[in-house]
Design a protein around this motif. Structure first.
Motif, mmCIF file in Angstrom:
data_model
loop_
_atom_site.group_PDB
_atom_site.id
_atom_site.type_symbol
_atom_site.label_atom_id
_atom_site.label_comp_id
_atom_site.label_asym_id
_atom_site.label_seq_id
_atom_site.Cartn_x
_atom_site.Cartn_y
_atom_site.Cartn_z
ATOM 1 N N GLN A 21 -56.074 -62.878 -2.442
ATOM 2 C CA GLN A 21 -56.499 -61.570 -1.904
ATOM 3 C C GLN A 21 -55.430 -60.983 -0.980
ATOM 4 O O GLN A 21 -55.128 -59.794 -1.026
ATOM 5 N N LYS A 24 -52.502 -59.768 -3.014
ATOM 6 C CA LYS A 24 -52.830 -58.508 -3.712
ATOM 7 C C LYS A 24 -52.822 -57.334 -2.738
ATOM 8 O O LYS A 24 -52.339 -56.251 -3.063
ATOM 9 N N ALA A 25 -53.364 -57.560 -1.552
ATOM 10 C CA ALA A 25 -53.395 -56.487 -0.551
ATOM 11 C C ALA A 25 -51.970 -56.098 -0.152
ATOM 12 O O ALA A 25 -51.672 -54.915 0.048
ATOM 13 N N ALA A 27 -49.277 -56.463 -2.084
ATOM 14 C CA ALA A 27 -48.682 -55.800 -3.252
ATOM 15 C C ALA A 27 -49.149 -54.339 -3.331
ATOM 16 O O ALA A 27 -48.361 -53.437 -3.606
ATOM 17 N N ASP A 28 -50.425 -54.121 -3.031
ATOM 18 C CA ASP A 28 -50.978 -52.758 -3.103
ATOM 19 C C ASP A 28 -50.484 -51.865 -1.970
ATOM 20 O O ASP A 28 -50.318 -50.664 -2.146
ATOM 21 N N GLY A 29 -50.305 -52.478 -0.796
ATOM 22 C CA GLY A 29 -50.059 -51.653 0.393
ATOM 23 C C GLY A 29 -48.603 -51.444 0.752
ATOM 24 O O GLY A 29 -48.284 -50.631 1.619
ATOM 25 N N ASN A 31 -45.120 -50.041 0.971
ATOM 26 C CA ASN A 31 -44.396 -48.819 0.605
ATOM 27 C C ASN A 31 -42.993 -49.185 0.181
ATOM 28 O O ASN A 31 -42.370 -50.067 0.782
ATOM 29 N N SER A 55 -46.680 -57.848 -10.477
ATOM 30 C CA SER A 55 -46.098 -56.521 -10.705
ATOM 31 C C SER A 55 -45.574 -55.916 -9.403
ATOM 32 O O SER A 55 -45.468 -54.701 -9.278
ATOM 33 N N SER A 56 -45.259 -56.787 -8.437
ATOM 34 C CA SER A 56 -44.823 -56.287 -7.130
ATOM 35 C C SER A 56 -43.413 -56.785 -6.838
ATOM 36 O O SER A 56 -42.990 -57.829 -7.352
ATOM 37 N N LYS A 239 -52.930 -55.946 6.913
ATOM 38 C CA LYS A 239 -52.640 -54.668 7.575
ATOM 39 C C LYS A 239 -51.507 -54.850 8.598
ATOM 40 O O LYS A 239 -50.551 -54.070 8.633
#
Ligand code: 13P
Length: 248
Positions: A21, A24-25, A27-29, A31, A55-56, A239
């Motif tokens: 998790q 993934k967070a 990779a998503d966040g 910039n 994919s990151s 975060k």
């Protein structure tokens, strides 16, 4: 110009699900920026985290590597195994390994060499204890830890390695070295490398570690010889870690 590098060191924390998790967070966040980001995860979760980061651009790291290539070394993980699992970086000589598990300067040098033989980039951790700092021995301790590896691997090896300065008194204590205190040692380390090979000194990334947090990262990363961070506790919170990654 050296590329900034921010590494998380998860140490022995979290479950498989929590690690996936978190990855993934991140990779998503994350910039897109000039910086590279990597996470040093527990060995047993390397493949799961690799999947989560597929994919990151975030790179995979390990927290240690064996000082031998292969063979009867129960419990150890070789550099070839790490390379096989897509690991790009391996920490060597973290102060927790040196102090709790008896990793000596010689074994750290061997780990460094084993990693490089398999194209895993070693991240050599150096740093003094509070007692050593109070005795004005910071530079001497850093010299000894660096020289053991330079003597074994050769200065050219630092063309493909990272150094992390982590004052032991700042690790997990909430006491960060001030920007100037950290810069002073980083500059010293770069000078020590430059005395042997100025071109390599100019290129080698030197990360600061020890209570790096979202609120102190910017100041540290702005110093001329600090090329990024090795982040422990604060890398477990997506975060906060992303905020640190975005501070370069
Ligand atoms: P903390 O950021 O928790 O102080 O840990 C630093 C560290 O040891 C990273 O390798």
């Amino acid at each position: 110009m050296r590329q900034p590098l921010i590494m998380g060191n998860w140490k022995m924390n979290g479950s498989r699900e929590e690690g996936v998790q978190l990855a993934k967070a991140l990779a998503d966040g994350l910039n897109a920026g000039s910086q590279e980001v990597a996470v040093c995860v527990p060995f047993v979760y390397v493949s799961d985290i690799r999947g989560a980061l597929a994919s990151s651009p975030i790179a995979l790291g390990a927290q240690n590597v064996a000082d031998q290539a292969s063979g009867a070394y129960t419990g150890e993980i070789s550099a070839a195994m790490l390379a096989d699992c897509g690991v790009k970086y391996a920490l060597v000589g973290h102060s927790e390994r040196r102090s709790y598990y008896g990793d000596t300067s010689q074994s750290v040098a061997n780990r460094f060499c084993q990693a490089q033989k398999q194209n895993v980039i070693p991240v050599l951790c150096v740093g003094e204890t509070l007692e050593e700092r109070e005795q004005d021995r910071t530079f001497q301790v850093v010299d000894e830890q660096l020289d053991a590896v330079i003597d074994a691997a050769g200065i050219e090896a630092f063309a493909n390695a990272v150094i992390a300065y982590e004052p032991v008194w700042a690790i997990g204590t909430g006491k960060t070295a001030s920007d100037e205190q950290a810069q002073e040692v980083h500059q010293y380390i770069r000078k020590r490398i430059a005395d042997r090979n100025p071109a390599i000194a100019e290129k080698v990334q030197i990360l600061y570690g020890g209570s790096v947090k979202p609120d102190n990262a910017k100041g540290l990363f702005a110093m001329p010889d600090i090329d990024g961070g090795l982040v422990g506790g604060a890398s477990l919170d997506a975060k906060g870690f992303l905020q640190i990654c975005h501070s370069v």
